[in-house]
Scaffold this motif. Structure first.
Motif, PDB file in Angstrom:
ATOM      1  N   LYS A 290       0.920  -0.505  -0.459  1.00 53.07           N
ATOM      2  CA  LYS A 290       1.675  -1.025   0.681  1.00 53.07           C
ATOM      3  C   LYS A 290       2.542   0.074   1.300  1.00 53.07           C
ATOM      4  O   LYS A 290       2.652   0.196   2.527  1.00 53.07           O
ATOM      5  CB  LYS A 290       2.550  -2.198   0.238  1.00 53.07           C
ATOM      6  CG  LYS A 290       3.305  -2.865   1.379  1.00 53.07           C
ATOM      7  CD  LYS A 290       4.096  -4.074   0.889  1.00 53.07           C
ATOM      8  CE  LYS A 290       4.832  -4.745   2.047  1.00 53.07           C
ATOM      9  NZ  LYS A 290       5.618  -5.914   1.574  1.00 53.07           N
TER      10      LYS A 290
ATOM     11  N   TRP B  71      -5.570   5.376   2.947  1.00 56.64           N
ATOM     12  CA  TRP B  71      -5.422   3.956   3.238  1.00 56.64           C
ATOM     13  C   TRP B  71      -6.760   3.321   3.616  1.00 56.64           C
ATOM     14  O   TRP B  71      -7.049   2.189   3.232  1.00 56.64           O
ATOM     15  CB  TRP B  71      -4.395   3.737   4.357  1.00 56.64           C
ATOM     16  CG  TRP B  71      -4.375   2.304   4.817  1.00 56.64           C
ATOM     17  CD1 TRP B  71      -4.770   1.801   6.009  1.00 56.64           C
ATOM     18  CD2 TRP B  71      -3.955   1.175   4.034  1.00 56.64           C
ATOM     19  NE1 TRP B  71      -4.630   0.431   6.035  1.00 56.64           N
ATOM     20  CE2 TRP B  71      -4.135   0.027   4.834  1.00 56.64           C
ATOM     21  CE3 TRP B  71      -3.452   1.026   2.743  1.00 56.64           C
ATOM     22  CZ2 TRP B  71      -3.830  -1.252   4.387  1.00 56.64           C
ATOM     23  CZ3 TRP B  71      -3.142  -0.251   2.285  1.00 56.64           C
ATOM     24  CH2 TRP B  71      -3.328  -1.366   3.110  1.00 56.64           C
TER      25      TRP B  71
ATOM     26  N   HIS C 169       0.459   2.325   3.457  1.00 56.93           N
ATOM     27  CA  HIS C 169       0.143   1.684   4.742  1.00 56.93           C
ATOM     28  C   HIS C 169       1.323   1.799   5.711  1.00 56.93           C
ATOM     29  O   HIS C 169       1.165   2.183   6.876  1.00 56.93           O
ATOM     30  CB  HIS C 169      -0.203   0.217   4.506  1.00 56.93           C
ATOM     31  CG  HIS C 169      -0.634  -0.491   5.752  1.00 56.93           C
ATOM     32  ND1 HIS C 169      -0.454  -1.851   5.946  1.00 56.93           N
ATOM     33  CD2 HIS C 169      -1.219  -0.029   6.879  1.00 56.93           C
ATOM     34  CE1 HIS C 169      -0.925  -2.174   7.142  1.00 56.93           C
ATOM     35  NE2 HIS C 169      -1.394  -1.103   7.728  1.00 56.93           N
TER      36      HIS C 169
END
Length: 687
Positions: A636, A618, A639
């Motif tokens: 996403k 990330w 994360h």
């Protein structure tokens, strides 16, 4: 695993709506728990993965066979209040205490580190970590005596040197120095200017400092205690032609610097004190100047090159460069020790910060009890990946020590090259990470982290120089990049690759192929926590950087020359070195998880390993997005999963730091005591 089971059929670009909803539940526990529930209860409501961590089993797996040896060091100093370093101590007093600590440990405590340097390096480095935990100055002083001074005599010398010096170095009867660094030259050892001219009339070498830039500087043990020094100097031999002399390159010589009985400085030697330092003031660093200092020919450490009575030079190695490489190759133990010891420093800092963060309560929902600051997502984000990295570094440095030990036994040329690059990279990466983390840990403890008694200041100041000595980190990362480029070139010329880099041989073409648009969108938790996905992602990044660096260097060399091209690409090369070392660290962590025999311990380590891997991905997500290795939905998901894993690791953070098995009398920070921390803290200030 079958990715189709996780994300739908391989031909589909996105998983089903139901899968998205289920994944959302996994990744965002706070979204389906009422916000008014205090975090303590939230942990119970959300922790579907209810890990039971057996601290003792995890500690045994972590510390292994050297646990008793380290405990012996801890107990010795705990039983000797007079040898414990006080919080406030002058430079001169600290130096004398440090010498008493070393002598006490060796002569009373029965700890003889020098024997382990050669017989069992794993024991030596375990001792170094434990002794550095007691006082980092003591750890460095021990390293100077045994790894640097003693190691240079035995590794660069021959039987005559071992017979004469081993026992006296072992007992500290011969305290010594390692005089390599000069005022003007540190990392560029081949540029050293101190000279050792052979005088055939007297059968002696004459050591001289030709200018101020050649003064030996930052020499540990020199200012006060050292009686000998291993001096690195250019070996100059007389010739019978017009040149008059020939330079045989840098060699090492044993030079007595003080009288054995009176301790007076010997004629021709000038010693000055380098003075008060930012940290490590228990180590007496000095500067040495030589003026026509004569030593016997036998004082040349002659393993890789010798001079006969009539001034003829012989060596089993044909060139200056090969002899120089062999000499430095025998001295990588210092880098191994710094990487290993740096992890020990990080363990202490992380233990103090996490224990205090579990203890300290602040704010909370209205009319509810205050909550632990470690329940805040921002605090988890700061400390949990750091805890995961500490575990990752622990297993990586254990691997380094194993490779180093194997190298010392076999003297295999490939292993020597392998360990040289690996020790350079791990030392650079880990010490830089630890230096940054010490400040983050201090900040995580707020104002109480600023109290000297809680150790962050001394840890930070003492450790800071780890980034510089035994090789500046920027220079060491360039060595890693240079080695990778060499291996890359050999790969395409049909050569063999070093053991550490063999993933480039096995699957370089796979990593450099066009990213799969299907797998680039896979976002299932099982997929993201699959070690193969994680390792492939790390190695893909390194492979692309390596290929692009090779192309750029070739292009710029045509117009700028090799040095100019290297400088033009320098930041690129440093990033290449870092990413490769991260790949090695992750690979060794994954192997350690898979080897773990206890299922619950393995599950805990797997959780921590996943956090280490995904947090690093990330942090560099832009690199993966720029080449479409990961689609936006996958980025996403990584994360969100990283945040969730930090949350899960927080649930077992106490057990994970307890598994480092550091007694309270070793951590010493009142705010990190296992019980009654506030009571210890208030008593310290006088209540």
């Amino acid at each position: 695993m079958d990715h189709n089971q996780t994300t739908g059929a391989a031909g589909e670009s996105y998983p089903s709506t139901r899968r998205i909803q289920r994944l959302s539940g996994h990744l965002s526990p706070s979204e389906h728990v009422h916000p008014s529930i205090p975090p303590q209860l939230r942990l119970q409501a959300c922790a579907r993965v209810n890990l039971e961590v057996d601290t003792e089993k995890l500690s045994v797996y972590m510390r292994g066979k050297h646990r008793e040896l380290q405990d012996k060091v801890y107990e010795y100093f705990n039983s000797k209040p007079e040898l414990q370093t006080p919080l406030e101590i002058s430079k001169d007093d600290h130096r004398e205490l440090c010498m008493r600590q070393l002598l006490g440990l060796v002569r009373e405590g029965g700890i003889r580190p020098f024997r382990h340097v050669f017989d069992d390096p794993g024991k030596y480095f375990a001792l170094l970590e434990a002794i550095g935990s007691v006082d980092m100055s003591l750890g460095i002083k021990m390293g100077v005596q045994y790894s640097l001074w003693g190691g240079s005599v035995i590794n660069l010398g021959t039987k005559r040197h071992r017979d004469k010096y081993f026992d006296a170095i072992d007992s500290v009867e011969y305290p010594g120095c390692f005089a390599m660094t000069e005022l003007h030259h540190g990392s560029n050892v081949q540029g050293l200017q101190t000279v050792a001219k052979f005088d055939p009339l007297t059968d002696e070498f004459v050591i001289d400092t030709p200018n101020d830039g050649a003064i030996k500087w930052w020499i540990g043990n020199a200012a006060v205690h050292g009686k000998f020094a291993t001096v690195f100097a250019r070996l100059i031999l007389p010739t019978h032609d017009a040149r008059g002399t020939t330079d045989m390159g840098v060699h090492a010589f044993i030079v007595p610097i003080r009288d054995m009985k009176t301790h007076q400085t010997l004629p021709g030697i000038e010693i000055q004190d380098c003075g008060h330092k930012i940290g490590l003031n228990g180590v007496d660093n000095g500067a040495l100047r030589f003026c026509s200092v004569r030593i016997p020919r036998e004082n040349l450490l002659n393993r890789f090159g010798d001079v006969s009575r009539d001034g003829k030079y012989t060596s089993s190695l044909p060139t200056i460069n090969k002899r120089f490489a062999a000499t430095l190759g025998e001295l990588v133990g210092g880098r191994v020790g710094l990487a290993y010891s740096s992890v020990g420093v990080l363990k202490i800092a992380v233990t103090v910060a996490i224990r205090y963060s579990l203890l300290r309560q602040q704010f909370g929902p209205p009319k509810q009890p205050e909550v632990s600051i470690l329940d805040y997502q921002s605090h988890q984000h700061k400390l949990m990946p750091m805890l995961a990295s500490t575990y990752a570094f622990h297993f990586a440095t254990l691997h380094l020590v194993e490779k180093y030990s194997e190298m010392k036994k076999t003297h295999d040329d490939q292993l020597v090259s392998d360990v040289h690059a690996l020790s350079a990279g791990l030392k650079a990466y880990i010490t830089s990470y630890t230096a940054k983390s010490l400040s983050a840990c201090r900040e995580a403890c707020g104002g109480h982290g600023y109290a000297a008694v809680n150790r962050f200041g001394s840890l930070r100041n003492d450790h800071d120089i780890f980034q510089t000595f035994e090789g500046d980190n920027t220079v060491l990362l360039q060595q890693v990049a240079a080695d990778l480029l060499k291996q890359y070139k050999e790969k395409f010329q049909g050569g063999t690759l070093a053991v550490t880099w063999n993933y480039l041989r096995e699957s370089m073409n796979t990593y450099l192929s066009q990213p799969n648009p299907v797998t680039a969108r896979w976002e299932g938790e099982d997929h993201l926590r699959d070690p193969k996905f994680q390792l492939d992602a790390f190695r893909y990044r390194t492979s692309r950087l390596l290929q692009s660096a090779a192309v750029r260097l070739k292009k710029h060399t045509k117009t700028l020359g090799s040095f100019g091209a290297w400088n033009r690409c320098l930041n690129h090369l440093l990033t290449l070195g870092e990413t490769h070392i991260e790949s090695v660290i992750l690979a060794k962590f994954i192997e350690a998880v898979q080897r773990c025999p206890d299922p619950s311990t393995q599950a805990a380590l797997k959780l921590v390993c996943d956090l280490y891997a995904l947090e690093r991905i990330w942090k560099d997500i832009g690199t993966y997005r720029n080449v479409d290795y990961m689609a936006p939905n996958k980025a996403k998901a990584i994360h969100k999963l990283t945040e969730y894993l930090s949350f899960l690791v927080r649930n077992v953070a106490r057990e994970l730091v307890d598994a480092f098995d550091l007694p309270d009398h070793v951590t010493r920070a009142p705010i990190a005591m296992k019980s009654d921390a506030y009571s210890h803290y208030t008593q310290y200030v006088g209540f």
